[in-house]
Design a protein around this motif. Structure first.
Motif, PDB file in Angstrom:
ATOM      1  N   TYR A 272       0.846  -1.187   0.000  1.00 48.68           N
ATOM      2  CA  TYR A 272       0.000   0.000   0.000  1.00 48.68           C
ATOM      3  C   TYR A 272       0.887   1.246   0.000  1.00 48.68           C
ATOM      4  O   TYR A 272       1.835   1.344   0.778  1.00 48.68           O
ATOM      5  CB  TYR A 272      -0.930  -0.011   1.217  1.00 48.68           C
ATOM      6  CG  TYR A 272      -1.918  -1.147   1.170  1.00 48.68           C
ATOM      7  CD1 TYR A 272      -2.986  -1.111   0.280  1.00 48.68           C
ATOM      8  CD2 TYR A 272      -1.756  -2.266   1.980  1.00 48.68           C
ATOM      9  CE1 TYR A 272      -3.884  -2.170   0.212  1.00 48.68           C
ATOM     10  CE2 TYR A 272      -2.650  -3.326   1.922  1.00 48.68           C
ATOM     11  CZ  TYR A 272      -3.713  -3.271   1.034  1.00 48.68           C
ATOM     12  OH  TYR A 272      -4.607  -4.322   0.964  1.00 48.68           O
ATOM     13  N   GLU A 273       0.575   2.166  -0.885  1.00 49.61           N
ATOM     14  CA  GLU A 273       1.393   3.354  -1.029  1.00 49.61           C
ATOM     15  C   GLU A 273       0.994   4.431  -0.015  1.00 49.61           C
ATOM     16  O   GLU A 273      -0.159   4.508   0.412  1.00 49.61           O
ATOM     17  CB  GLU A 273       1.298   3.903  -2.457  1.00 49.61           C
ATOM     18  CG  GLU A 273       1.909   2.964  -3.478  1.00 49.61           C
ATOM     19  CD  GLU A 273       2.125   3.628  -4.830  1.00 49.61           C
ATOM     20  OE1 GLU A 273       1.665   4.774  -5.017  1.00 49.61           O
ATOM     21  OE2 GLU A 273       2.768   3.002  -5.697  1.00 49.61           O
ATOM     22  N   LEU A 274       1.970   5.255   0.318  1.00 50.86           N
ATOM     23  CA  LEU A 274       1.769   6.363   1.244  1.00 50.86           C
ATOM     24  C   LEU A 274       2.435   7.600   0.649  1.00 50.86           C
ATOM     25  O   LEU A 274       3.641   7.597   0.389  1.00 50.86           O
ATOM     26  CB  LEU A 274       2.371   6.038   2.608  1.00 50.86           C
ATOM     27  CG  LEU A 274       2.231   7.108   3.694  1.00 50.86           C
ATOM     28  CD1 LEU A 274       0.763   7.365   4.021  1.00 50.86           C
ATOM     29  CD2 LEU A 274       2.992   6.698   4.948  1.00 50.86           C
ATOM     30  N   THR A 275       1.647   8.637   0.411  1.00 51.08           N
ATOM     31  CA  THR A 275       2.151   9.855  -0.194  1.00 51.08           C
ATOM     32  C   THR A 275       1.669  11.065   0.611  1.00 51.08           C
ATOM     33  O   THR A 275       0.883  10.924   1.547  1.00 51.08           O
ATOM     34  CB  THR A 275       1.683   9.987  -1.659  1.00 51.08           C
ATOM     35  OG1 THR A 275       0.261  10.209  -1.694  1.00 51.08           O
ATOM     36  CG2 THR A 275       2.014   8.726  -2.453  1.00 51.08           C
ATOM     37  N   ALA A 276       2.139  12.248   0.228  1.00 53.37           N
ATOM     38  CA  ALA A 276       1.696  13.477   0.893  1.00 53.37           C
ATOM     39  C   ALA A 276       1.726  14.627  -0.090  1.00 53.37           C
ATOM     40  O   ALA A 276       2.536  14.641  -1.034  1.00 53.37           O
ATOM     41  CB  ALA A 276       2.579  13.794   2.098  1.00 53.37           C
ATOM     42  N   PHE A 277       0.855  15.579   0.123  1.00 50.13           N
ATOM     43  CA  PHE A 277       0.871  16.852  -0.602  1.00 50.13           C
ATOM     44  C   PHE A 277       1.607  17.854   0.277  1.00 50.13           C
ATOM     45  O   PHE A 277       1.293  17.994   1.466  1.00 50.13           O
ATOM     46  CB  PHE A 277      -0.554  17.329  -0.877  1.00 50.13           C
ATOM     47  CG  PHE A 277      -0.620  18.678  -1.537  1.00 50.13           C
ATOM     48  CD1 PHE A 277      -0.259  18.833  -2.857  1.00 50.13           C
ATOM     49  CD2 PHE A 277      -1.044  19.790  -0.827  1.00 50.13           C
ATOM     50  CE1 PHE A 277      -0.307  20.083  -3.476  1.00 50.13           C
ATOM     51  CE2 PHE A 277      -1.102  21.039  -1.429  1.00 50.13           C
ATOM     52  CZ  PHE A 277      -0.741  21.182  -2.755  1.00 50.13           C
ATOM     53  N   VAL A 278       2.600  18.555  -0.292  1.00 50.40           N
ATOM     54  CA  VAL A 278       3.487  19.384   0.521  1.00 50.40           C
ATOM     55  C   VAL A 278       3.644  20.779  -0.087  1.00 50.40           C
ATOM     56  O   VAL A 278       3.469  20.970  -1.292  1.00 50.40           O
ATOM     57  CB  VAL A 278       4.863  18.712   0.693  1.00 50.40           C
ATOM     58  CG1 VAL A 278       4.722  17.398   1.460  1.00 50.40           C
ATOM     59  CG2 VAL A 278       5.539  18.471  -0.650  1.00 50.40           C
ATOM     60  N   PRO A 279       3.992  21.787   0.752  1.00 47.63           N
ATOM     61  CA  PRO A 279       3.939  23.180   0.319  1.00 47.63           C
ATOM     62  C   PRO A 279       5.174  23.688  -0.399  1.00 47.63           C
ATOM     63  O   PRO A 279       6.242  23.082  -0.389  1.00 47.63           O
ATOM     64  CB  PRO A 279       3.756  23.920   1.648  1.00 47.63           C
ATOM     65  CG  PRO A 279       4.491  23.070   2.634  1.00 47.63           C
ATOM     66  CD  PRO A 279       4.245  21.659   2.197  1.00 47.63           C
ATOM     67  N   THR A 280       4.978  24.873  -0.970  1.00 47.76           N
ATOM     68  CA  THR A 280       6.044  25.617  -1.651  1.00 47.76           C
ATOM     69  C   THR A 280       6.868  26.452  -0.687  1.00 47.76           C
ATOM     70  O   THR A 280       8.103  26.463  -0.751  1.00 47.76           O
ATOM     71  CB  THR A 280       5.415  26.562  -2.701  1.00 47.76           C
ATOM     72  OG1 THR A 280       4.932  25.780  -3.787  1.00 47.76           O
ATOM     73  CG2 THR A 280       6.414  27.575  -3.202  1.00 47.76           C
TER      74      THR A 280
END
Length: 442
Positions: free
Chosen positions: A247-255
């Motif tokens: 199972y994959e684990l990702t994140a959305f991250v800021p500039t």
């Protein structure tokens, strides 16, 4: 629009003390023609788009996008005040009807068969499962949070016990598929096999997000531990499944560098995350008093995609785990004065638009460009474009801009491309096609 708001304060209100450097598109980096590389192509599918835009999962099959994607991130899953993943029919908080209860007729169904009244899984979840059956390599992740639904992330991540309970609830609901009973829909295991992992979209640990979003100084440490807890529990559950399950684990991250430093222990979280989706848009937004670029590849003394990539790499993120975010929408201003091409000029406010003032889908902006009423302007070195009719300006990405950005992904050895959101593309999937061709070097 839950994601459309993510940068309105997240970037614009942050200090510009750390400025990005201007560099040519052929700057230093890992040269890669694309041959032999497998790039991520991650598209966000919005839960509410099935209503407001009448954009169904089936449309991804009809417009050819499904076969060009590697991942679909379903936006969004919410976190309760008790620190658990949950669903239900709660206006503004959860929509089980769209997720798994709403029946689809044959014309709007991926497999061309109408849903029956007694099947335990319907709605978007069932359509995503049908789409995966047609495209076995396609992965679907549940994206948790977003701008509006990050309210309780900090509380959920606060202690070892709260993290463990939070992660277990998300795995139960989305990975095991144990949905609440909703008439004939739902039940234990009803959504099993729909989701292949989890995308963490906490906006933002350690710094301000939406007006009601809780944040604390200790969020940076707690986010690191939360990522580790997700990785541990996902791996443990994978070991109970058939051989080879992951199972994959990702994140959305800021500039913004200040937000990165406030909330992200980059070296540690990158050990447990498969990849991160970089914010590559909303560098400037329509609420600002002057027009500006929202998604430039390069920009002197301003936020840019290149600056974001370099900020993450300097803090220890490996290039191959960085997926570049690309907007399928534009930011717009009206009442623009000062002459010239309109960029950098005063404006009276956000431009009128279809869904929200100052925010417009690419498919609508393409019509403006094709109408002849607007002139297309390009900063070829900066890698961005805008439309201007003398009064109203829209900054956006079109296929030509996306070709430059996908070239950058290849040249710098990045992991691929992410786009917000799939429902803003044209009926023939013009932008997804441009990204797909660009990543293949065509």
């Amino acid at each position: 629009m839950r994601r459309s708001m993510l940068g309105r304060l997240a970037v614009a209100a942050c200090s510009l003390s750390l400025l990005t450097a201007f560099a040519p598109a052929a700057g230093s980096g890992v040269t890669d023609s694309g041959a032999g590389r497998s790039y991520k192509k991650v598209g966000y599918f919005t839960q509410w788009g099935v209503y407001s835009r009448d954009f169904q999962v089936q449309d991804l099959e009809a417009n050819g996008s499904a076969g060009k994607l590697t991942h679909i991130n379903y936006a969004f899953g919410n976190v309760s005040a008790e620190g658990k993943c949950f669903t239900g029919n709660i206006p503004g908080e959860a929509d089980a009807w769209a997720d798994y209860a709403r029946p689809l007729d044959a014309a709007n169904s991926v497999d061309g068969v109408a849903d029956t009244w007694d099947q335990p899984l319907a709605g978007n979840f069932n359509q995503l499962k049908e789409l995966k059956a047609k495209h076995p390599g396609l992965k679907v992740l549940i994206s948790l949070g977003g701008w509006s639904w990050s309210t309780h992330f900090s509380d959920a991540a606060l202690t070892p016990a709260s993290r463990k309970a939070f992660v277990a609830s998300c795995i139960d609901l989305y990975i095991k598929g144990d949905l609440p009973q909703d008439g004939t829909r739902g039940g234990a295991g009803a959504a099993a096999g729909v989701f292949d992992g989890i995308d963490l979209d906490w906006e933002w640990p350690g710094s301000a997000g939406d007006t009601d979003t809780v944040y604390r100084p200790e969020d940076k440490r707690n986010f690191t531990e939360l990522v580790k807890e997700f990785r541990t529990q996902l791996d443990a559950y994978a070991h109970t499944q058939k051989r080879g399950t992951k199972y994959e684990l990702t994140a959305f991250v800021p500039t913004a560098p200040a937000k990165i430093d406030a909330g992200f222990d980059v070296r540690r979280i990158m050990r447990d995350l498969d990849f991160v989706n970089l914010q590559g848009y909303d560098f400037h937004v329509s609420g600002e008093p002057r027009t500006a670029q929202q998604s430039a590849l390069y920009a002197r003394g301003d936020f840019s995609v290149h600056g974001t990539v370099e900020a993450w790499k300097r803090r220890g993120a490996p290039a191959h785990k960085l997926v570049m975010g690309m907007p399928f929408y534009g930011q717009g201003w009206t009442g623009v004065t000062g002459g010239g091409d309109g960029l950098g000029q005063p404006a009276t406010g956000p431009a009128p638009a279809t869904w929200a003032a100052g925010y417009e889908d690419y498919k609508a902006l393409k019509k403006l460009a094709d109408s002849g009423a607007y002139q297309i302007h390009r900063d070829r070195r900066g890698g961005h474009a805008w439309l201007f009719d003398g009064t109203t300006l829209w900054t956006y990405d079109d296929p030509q801009v996306l070709r430059a950005k996908t070239g950058y992904v290849r040249e710098h050895g990045l992991g691929g491309a992410m786009f917000w959101s799939l429902d803003a593309d044209t009926a023939d999937g013009e932008l997804v096609t441009a990204v797909d061709r660009g990543l293949r070097g065509r």
